[in-house]
Every structure is written in C-alpha cells, then in structure tokens.
Design a protein around this motif. Structure first.
Motif, mmCIF file in Angstrom:
data_model
loop_
_atom_site.group_PDB
_atom_site.id
_atom_site.type_symbol
_atom_site.label_atom_id
_atom_site.label_comp_id
_atom_site.label_asym_id
_atom_site.label_seq_id
_atom_site.Cartn_x
_atom_site.Cartn_y
_atom_site.Cartn_z
ATOM 1 N N GLY A 66 42.562 47.595 47.919
ATOM 2 C CA GLY A 66 42.508 47.702 46.458
ATOM 3 C C GLY A 66 42.371 49.140 46.003
ATOM 4 N N PHE A 67 41.493 49.891 46.720
ATOM 5 C CA PHE A 67 41.352 51.317 46.398
ATOM 6 C C PHE A 67 42.650 52.063 46.677
ATOM 7 N N ALA A 68 43.320 51.702 47.777
ATOM 8 C CA ALA A 68 44.571 52.379 48.142
ATOM 9 C C ALA A 68 45.658 52.113 47.104
ATOM 10 N N PHE A 69 45.658 50.892 46.559
ATOM 11 C CA PHE A 69 46.631 50.569 45.512
ATOM 12 C C PHE A 69 46.415 51.472 44.302
ATOM 13 N N ALA A 70 45.162 51.620 43.897
ATOM 14 C CA ALA A 70 44.872 52.497 42.761
ATOM 15 C C ALA A 70 45.262 53.937 43.059
ATOM 16 N N ALA A 71 44.957 54.404 44.278
ATOM 17 C CA ALA A 71 45.292 55.790 44.639
ATOM 18 C C ALA A 71 46.799 56.003 44.683
ATOM 19 N N SER A 72 47.537 54.955 45.093
ATOM 20 C CA SER A 72 49.001 55.102 45.212
ATOM 21 C C SER A 72 49.670 55.297 43.864
ATOM 22 N N THR A 73 48.990 54.905 42.773
ATOM 23 C CA THR A 73 49.612 55.044 41.447
ATOM 24 C C THR A 73 49.807 56.501 41.054
ATOM 25 N N PHE A 74 49.188 57.417 41.784
ATOM 26 C CA PHE A 74 49.389 58.839 41.527
ATOM 27 C C PHE A 74 50.559 59.400 42.342
ATOM 28 N N HIS A 75 51.140 58.563 43.211
ATOM 29 C CA HIS A 75 52.291 58.988 44.000
ATOM 30 C C HIS A 75 53.544 58.936 43.129
ATOM 31 N N PRO A 76 54.471 59.882 43.272
ATOM 32 C CA PRO A 76 55.659 59.887 42.409
ATOM 33 C C PRO A 76 56.610 58.729 42.646
ATOM 34 N N SER A 77 56.564 58.114 43.828
ATOM 35 C CA SER A 77 57.520 57.056 44.151
ATOM 36 C C SER A 77 56.971 55.692 43.742
ATOM 37 N N ILE A 78 57.711 54.949 42.932
ATOM 38 C CA ILE A 78 57.296 53.607 42.540
ATOM 39 C C ILE A 78 57.373 52.663 43.724
ATOM 40 N N GLY A 79 58.245 52.958 44.697
ATOM 41 C CA GLY A 79 58.333 52.126 45.888
ATOM 42 C C GLY A 79 57.041 52.133 46.684
ATOM 43 N N VAL A 80 56.421 53.307 46.800
ATOM 44 C CA VAL A 80 55.144 53.411 47.500
ATOM 45 C C VAL A 80 54.082 52.593 46.779
ATOM 46 N N ILE A 81 54.081 52.635 45.454
ATOM 47 C CA ILE A 81 53.100 51.882 44.658
ATOM 48 C C ILE A 81 53.288 50.390 44.870
ATOM 49 N N ARG A 82 54.525 49.932 44.889
ATOM 50 C CA ARG A 82 54.777 48.502 45.086
ATOM 51 C C ARG A 82 54.328 48.037 46.463
ATOM 52 N N ILE A 83 54.555 48.865 47.457
ATOM 53 C CA ILE A 83 54.117 48.500 48.812
ATOM 54 C C ILE A 83 52.596 48.412 48.866
ATOM 55 N N ALA A 84 51.924 49.404 48.284
ATOM 56 C CA ALA A 84 50.459 49.393 48.283
ATOM 57 C C ALA A 84 49.919 48.191 47.515
ATOM 58 N N GLY A 85 50.546 47.845 46.392
ATOM 59 C CA GLY A 85 50.123 46.674 45.633
ATOM 60 C C GLY A 85 50.332 45.387 46.405
ATOM 61 N N SER A 86 51.434 45.290 47.136
ATOM 62 C CA SER A 86 51.704 44.095 47.944
ATOM 63 C C SER A 86 50.674 43.944 49.054
ATOM 64 N N ILE A 87 50.312 45.047 49.689
ATOM 65 C CA ILE A 87 49.307 44.995 50.767
ATOM 66 C C ILE A 87 47.959 44.556 50.202
ATOM 67 N N ALA A 88 47.585 45.108 49.049
ATOM 68 C CA ALA A 88 46.309 44.717 48.425
ATOM 69 C C ALA A 88 46.328 43.238 48.056
ATOM 70 N N ALA A 89 47.460 42.743 47.558
ATOM 71 C CA ALA A 89 47.549 41.329 47.193
ATOM 72 C C ALA A 89 47.447 40.428 48.421
ATOM 73 N N LEU A 90 48.125 40.784 49.507
ATOM 74 C CA LEU A 90 48.136 39.946 50.709
ATOM 75 C C LEU A 90 46.816 39.991 51.479
ATOM 76 N N ALA A 91 46.092 41.096 51.375
ATOM 77 C CA ALA A 91 44.848 41.229 52.148
ATOM 78 C C ALA A 91 43.846 40.143 51.788
ATOM 79 N N PHE A 92 43.789 39.771 50.513
ATOM 80 C CA PHE A 92 42.788 38.793 50.081
ATOM 81 C C PHE A 92 43.005 37.410 50.714
ATOM 82 N N PRO A 93 44.171 36.760 50.552
ATOM 83 C CA PRO A 93 44.327 35.430 51.156
ATOM 84 C C PRO A 93 44.290 35.454 52.676
#
Length: 394
Positions: A66-93
């Motif tokens: 979750g922290f990594a997803f927030a940190a990734s939002t400062f990265h210029p690439s939206i692809g990196v942000i989407r990957i980080a968000g997907s990992i944060a979403a999958l980690a919970f279940p």
C-alpha cells in the motif's frame, strides 16, 4: 500543422485520468498509514492464533505494498503506478487466504482477524487501476475471505450471522469502490473529450491552412500575375513590367518552399504596389519616377504591404465616393524611402464630416500608415479632387 496539433492532443490524451489515479493512490497510501497505526494492538493480539511467519509477513506485504502504491504515484510512468496498484490490491486477498494455512485451528479470538478492518481500502486500489468488473470481484473475494476467517476464529464465542456480516461489509465497501470507479470513468470521459477536441482542432487547423494557402495562391495569381498581364496589354513590354513579371514568378516559387519574405527588392516592392493599384482599378494610370529608383535597395516587407494596402483603400474610396473621371498613382522610390501619390478629379469631401462608422480613411489609410514605423499619410481634398500622399522613411 496537423502533426503538431495531433502531438498536443496525444500529450493531453490521458492527463485527467492519470491525475486522478495519482491523487487516489496517495489517498490510499494515507489510509494504509492510518490503519497500521490504529491496528497495532490488534496485530499483536491476533499473532497468537497463527504461525509466527504470517503476522510479520502480512504486515510487511499488505501495508508495504500500500505504501509502495502511494510512492509510485510520484513516478512519471502511469504503467509503473498501475503495476504498483495491482500488487497492493492482490496482496490483501492473497494474505487473507494464507491465514487459513497459518491458523493453528485450535486457538480462538473473539474479536476476529485484524484484516477485516480494511478490505475496502485494498478494493479502492483495485478500483483505481482495474476495470469495474475485476474491481468488484476483488472486493467480494476479499470481504468473503476475511469474514469467513472471523467466523472461524470466533467459533467458541457468540457469533453474528455470517451472511449479514458479509452483506453489510460488501455494501459499505461498494459505496467507496463505486465512487472511485465513477471518478476514474469521469477522468476517461474528460480525456476522450479533450482528445476529440484536439483532433477536431487539428483537422480544422489543417483545413484552415489549406484555405489560407489557396487564398494566398489565388491572391498572387490575381494581384501579380493577372495585373502583369493586364499591364502588358495596356503598356506593352517595358523593362518595368518585365521586372514585375520576374517578381511574380519569384513569389510563385516562394509558395512551393513555403517562405515568407521579410524584405523586398526595389523591383518586388514596385510589383507589390502596382498590383495593389491594378487590383482595384485595372485601367489606373500608374507612373514611376525611374530617376529616383535604386535597384539594389531592400525595403521592409511590412512597410511595402502597409503602403500597398493603404493605396488600395484610397483607390477603393475614390471609386465608391469620388465620382471621378480620372485617377492616377505616382510612385517615387528612393534609397530608404517611398512615396505614393493617389489623385482623382472627383467631388472631394470634408474629412470633418465623415461619419464615425466610416473607417476607411481613419483606420485603413491614416491609422495603418501611423502604425507603420516611419510611415505617414496626408489627405488633401477639395471640390476639384482629392490627393492622398502615403510616405515612408527608414
């Protein structure tokens, strides 16, 4: 021109959606921080019912992603942000499912699993970077996993209805997930609208550019080529008209290279002024003081165009209002100066009596020459005729 507009449109294509994803990702990161601080006592408590490896890895993986997803939002690439968000979403279940493996099956806790406090936060991460159906599937799976784990770990204690708990949790999470999906969808609609507007602007600009080029070509044909041919039929082949014809051919060549002259030679300036006069009146008497003409002189294109426009306006006014039988244009071109004298034998006019809405003299002649650096216009009119003198000095 069209390529530039398309590039600008592509640059804008996903800007609103990306901004929303970045803002939402940072909001989710703040939520993870808040839940971690609030749940420290519950994390320590529930660690006693599972194997020693699950609790620390769950904290690191679930909250860390979750922290990594927030940190990734400062990265210029939206692809990196989407990957980080997907990992944060999958980690919970995934870690909610691993709880069943780590649970010892014998120790119970009346207060339940600490993960049941924020399945909706992980679902927000999914809604931010995934389409609606996968996001809702993720939310449902996460809620069902943690609620069933709660029912199992509370086995000896009084328990609420499992179906009711799952339904309530789903309804609560759905509000936030639906709002997030709606916001992202709105961003996509806005981006599509912006992209469509840029594409329409590109097509309009291209059409305008083609129209401008067509008008430029038509004007050149009419003002220079046709005026040269008409002058030849009237005056015959003279050295001055030969130079005007060469100037017209040179301007036709300029159209093929898309160049716009900043200066005119004496011959080119003469051709411009003669064209302006003959465009208004094909039979105009146009004379040039050849003794003062300096062939090697270069004149600013802006000055030549301004004088030509004012000359044309003076002739138009004469044709419309003067009721003259004779008109003439006399041109004097010297080093660093030009003077054009437009005469007619019409009825004349009183400048003080010209209505305010008549802008031909005040704006198109006097105003235009006044705005030209070194330019001036003088108008003398009486019952025997009108003389307009246009002058420019470097």
């Amino acid at each position: 021109m069209e390529t530039d507009h398309q590039a600008a449109g592509a640059d804008q294509a996903h800007r609103s959606t990306e901004r929303l994803i970045r803002i939402t990702g940072r909001f989710i990161g703040v939520g993870y921080v808040a839940y971690l601080l609030l749940l420290i006592p519950d994390i320590a408590r529930t660690g006693t019912v599972v194997s020693g490896w699950w609790t620390p890895t769950a904290v690191v993986v679930v909250f860390g992603t979750g922290f990594a997803f927030a940190a990734s939002t400062f990265h210029p690439s939206i692809g990196v942000i989407r990957i980080a968000g997907s990992i944060a979403a999958l980690a919970f279940p995934v870690w909610a499912a691993l709880w069943w493996i780590a649970w010892d099956g014998a120790t119970f806790d009346q207060r339940g699993l600490f993960l049941d406090a924020f399945p909706g936060l992980a679902a927000l991460a999914a809604a931010t970077v995934w389409p609606p159906i996968p996001a809702f599937v993720h939310m449902t799976v996460s809620v069902v996993l943690v609620q069933l784990a709660n029912q199992a770990v509370r086995e000896p204690f009084p328990r609420s209805n499992a179906i009711a708990e799952i339904f309530f949790a789903l309804m609560f999470c759905t509000v936030f997930v639906a709002a997030t999906l709606a916001a992202v969808r709105t961003g996509r609609i806005l981006d599509a609208t912006v992209s469509s507007a840029h594409n329409d602007a590109a097509r309009a600009a291209a059409a305008t550019g083609r129209e401008v080029e067509r008008e430029r070509f038509d004007a050149l044909i009419h003002d220079e080529v046709m005026s040269s041919l008409l002058a030849v039929t009237r005056y015959g082949r003279t050295p001055s008209l030969a130079r005007q014809a060469r100037s017209a051919l040179a301007h036709l060549d300029d159209l093929t290279t898309d160049t716009v002259a900043e200066t005119f030679s004496a011959d080119e300036a003469l051709a411009q002024l003669r064209s302006a006069a003959t465009t208004v009146d094909e039979s105009i008497e146009f004379t040039v003081d050849e003794h003062m003409l300096v062939r090697t002189e270069q004149y600013p294109a802006d000055a030549v165009r301004a004088i030509a426009a004012a000359l044309a306006e003076a002739l138009r006014n004469s044709r419309i209002h003067a009721r003259a039988s004779n008109r003439s244009v006399a041109l004097e071109m010297a080093a660093s100066s030009m003077r054009v004298i437009v005469k007619d034998d019409g009825v004349g006019f009183d400048q003080r009596s010209v209505p305010p809405h008549r802008l031909g003299v005040a704006v198109s002649i006097e105003g235009r020459m006044r705005q030209l650096d070194g330019g001036a216009a003088e108008i003398e009119s009486s019952s025997s005729g009108t003389t307009v003198t246009l002058s420019w000095k470097r």
